[in-house]
Enzyme design. Structure first.
Site, PDB file in Angstrom:
ATOM      1  CD  GLU A 162      -1.364  -2.317   2.094  1.00 14.16           C
ATOM      2  OE1 GLU A 162      -2.155  -2.971   2.784  1.00 14.16           O
ATOM      3  OE2 GLU A 162      -0.138  -2.595   2.037  1.00 14.16           O
ATOM      4  CB  ALA A 192      18.654 -44.025  -7.057  1.00 13.32           C
ATOM      5  CB  SER A 229      19.876 -40.613  -8.385  1.00 15.23           C
ATOM      6  OG  SER A 229      20.743 -39.762  -7.657  1.00 15.23           O
ATOM      7  CD1 TRP A 254      22.850 -34.509 -14.144  1.00 12.34           C
ATOM      8  CD2 TRP A 254      21.537 -34.025 -12.405  1.00 12.34           C
ATOM      9  NE1 TRP A 254      23.549 -33.674 -13.326  1.00 12.34           N
ATOM     10  CE2 TRP A 254      22.767 -33.358 -12.246  1.00 12.34           C
ATOM     11  CE3 TRP A 254      20.577 -33.851 -11.429  1.00 12.34           C
ATOM     12  CZ2 TRP A 254      23.062 -32.554 -11.147  1.00 12.34           C
ATOM     13  CZ3 TRP A 254      20.859 -33.047 -10.347  1.00 12.34           C
ATOM     14  CH2 TRP A 254      22.073 -32.408 -10.206  1.00 12.34           C
ATOM     15  NE  ARG A 260      17.357 -26.685  -4.468  1.00 12.25           N
ATOM     16  CZ  ARG A 260      18.579 -27.072  -4.807  1.00 12.25           C
ATOM     17  NH1 ARG A 260      19.506 -26.166  -5.091  1.00 12.25           N
ATOM     18  NH2 ARG A 260      18.877 -28.360  -4.876  1.00 12.25           N
ATOM     19  CB  THR A 314      20.863 -35.708   0.826  1.00  9.52           C
ATOM     20  OG1 THR A 314      19.763 -36.619   0.919  1.00  9.52           O
ATOM     21  CG2 THR A 314      20.763 -34.954  -0.482  1.00  9.52           C
TER      22      THR A 314
END
Length: 374
Positions: free
Chosen positions: A56, A166, A172, A174, A188, A200
């Site tokens: 605003e 995988a 895995s 790509w 993200r 990971t």
């Protein structure tokens, strides 16, 4: 309440403006505002980043003193309290607007209808509910945390057509193509935080930051980096992993009482918290989410392997599934996307509703929410 075609037109414009802040406003909501007088737009604005002026205020600045008697269309109820900025409701009153159309009320207890009351007490006509569903879709994390006191959880999974993540040997990269990976970057960038595991990080050299050139930068020209939260129950990370060399701040979650080496960084903040493990020697995810809610995390992007994904899924903590499917088959010995308890009847399996199905490069992106899940 009856709205005109022009009302819909101007509120749709306010929603478009609000979406322009989706990469920069965290943890604040995305809000857009349009000022209209004598059938002409005299001011537009959106909330750009936390701590800065609200939508605003930007619209009023652009109107340059012409807002007296104007109508303001705003996607979220104008704030009525003093935070890092003064109340927007008072700014609209001082500017002399005669009508305010609000897409949805603010569930924040500090506002929660008080902005509307303040405007009405000043003699301003206030109407609410125009394109409310579309406005709510701008801020799933903000609204969810206000209602449930925990972050909105988006679970990302990339699979083959036969639902595997995988090969049996662990390969895995790509599964999905570059367009899908760029799409992940945009998700993200809209998140308050990204959650993953030490496994990971170590297996993939993952850094989990935002690197896309399509992301709108902050006012200082930098990309807002979501907090990266790493579940490291056994203290496996040493500080030498690539994730510590790039991106933004990091939160490491360890089991209570663990002896840990020092991890220091001059470029970013590294915080540690301790949580007890349950009888299965895993973190209590609901307890984790409650802790994260206290750290201004509204929308949590979960990007990890099948173990953590299966935990979230089994405990009904996934609010939205973002599933990328590559046009390939990995075979019966590949790793499945989730490891769930065996069902004895189809009726036992939860039903999800597709929210969106899109082709992203050579891959397909499917977005789903649990049926009846708010």
């Amino acid at each position: 309440m009856s709205f005109s075609e022009l009302d819909y037109h101007y509120m749709q414009r306010a929603i478009e403006l609000a979406a322009m802040g989706r990469f920069t406003t965290s943890p604040n909501p995305n809000v857009g505002a349009v000022l209209v007088k004598d059938g002409e737009i005299i001011g537009e604005g959106y909330h750009r980043q936390a701590g800065g002026p609200h939508a605003e205020v930007f619209a009023l600045r652009q109107a340059a003193g012409l807002a007296c008697g104007a109508t303001c269309y705003v996607t979220l109820e104008p704030c009525s309290h003093y935070g890092r900025t003064p109340p927007c409701a008072l700014a609209l009153i001082d500017a002399g607007v005669s009508r305010v159309v609000v897409a949805m009320l603010d569930p924040n207890p500090l506002v929660a209808g008080n902005g509307v009351k303040l405007l009405q007490a000043a003699g301003i006509q206030v109407e609410t509910g125009l394109l409310q569903t579309e406005a709510a879709a701008l801020n799933p994390g903000f609204l969810h945390k206000m209602q449930h006191q925990r972050p909105f959880v988006r679970l990302k999974i990339a699979t083959s057509v036969d639902g595997c993540i995988a090969l049996s040997n662990g390969q895995s990269k790509w599964l999905t193509g570059s367009a899908a990976r760029e799409d992940v970057q945009l998700f993200r960038a809209q998140s308050c935080a990204i959650l993953s595991t030490a496994h990971t990080i170590l297996a993939d050299d993952a850094i989990l930051n935002v690197r896309s050139t399509a992301v709108t930068p902050l006012d200082n020209g930098e990309i807002r980096q979501p907090l990266r939260i790493i579940l490291d129950s056994r203290g496996r990370l040493t500080g030498k992993e690539p994730i510590f060399a790039v991106g933004g701040d990091i939160l490491l979650v360890h089991q209570t009482g663990l002896r840990l080496p020092a991890i220091n960084s001059v470029n970013r903040k590294i915080e540690r918290i301790e949580l007890p493990l349950n009888t299965e020697q895993r973190f209590d995810l609901m307890e984790l989410l409650k802790v994260l809610a206290t750290k201004s995390i509204n929308l949590l992007w979960v990007e990890a392997g099948s173990v953590l994904a299966s935990q979230f899924w089994s405990q009904n903590l996934v609010d939205e599934l973002v599933l990328y499917q590559a046009p390939m088959l990995l075979g019966q010995h590949a790793t499945p996307m989730l490891r769930l308890p065996e069902f004895s009847s189809i009726s036992e399996t939860p039903r999800w509703q597709w929210q969106d199905v899109s082709k992203i490069g050579d891959d397909i992106r499917l977005i789903a929410r649990l049926k009846g899940h708010e």
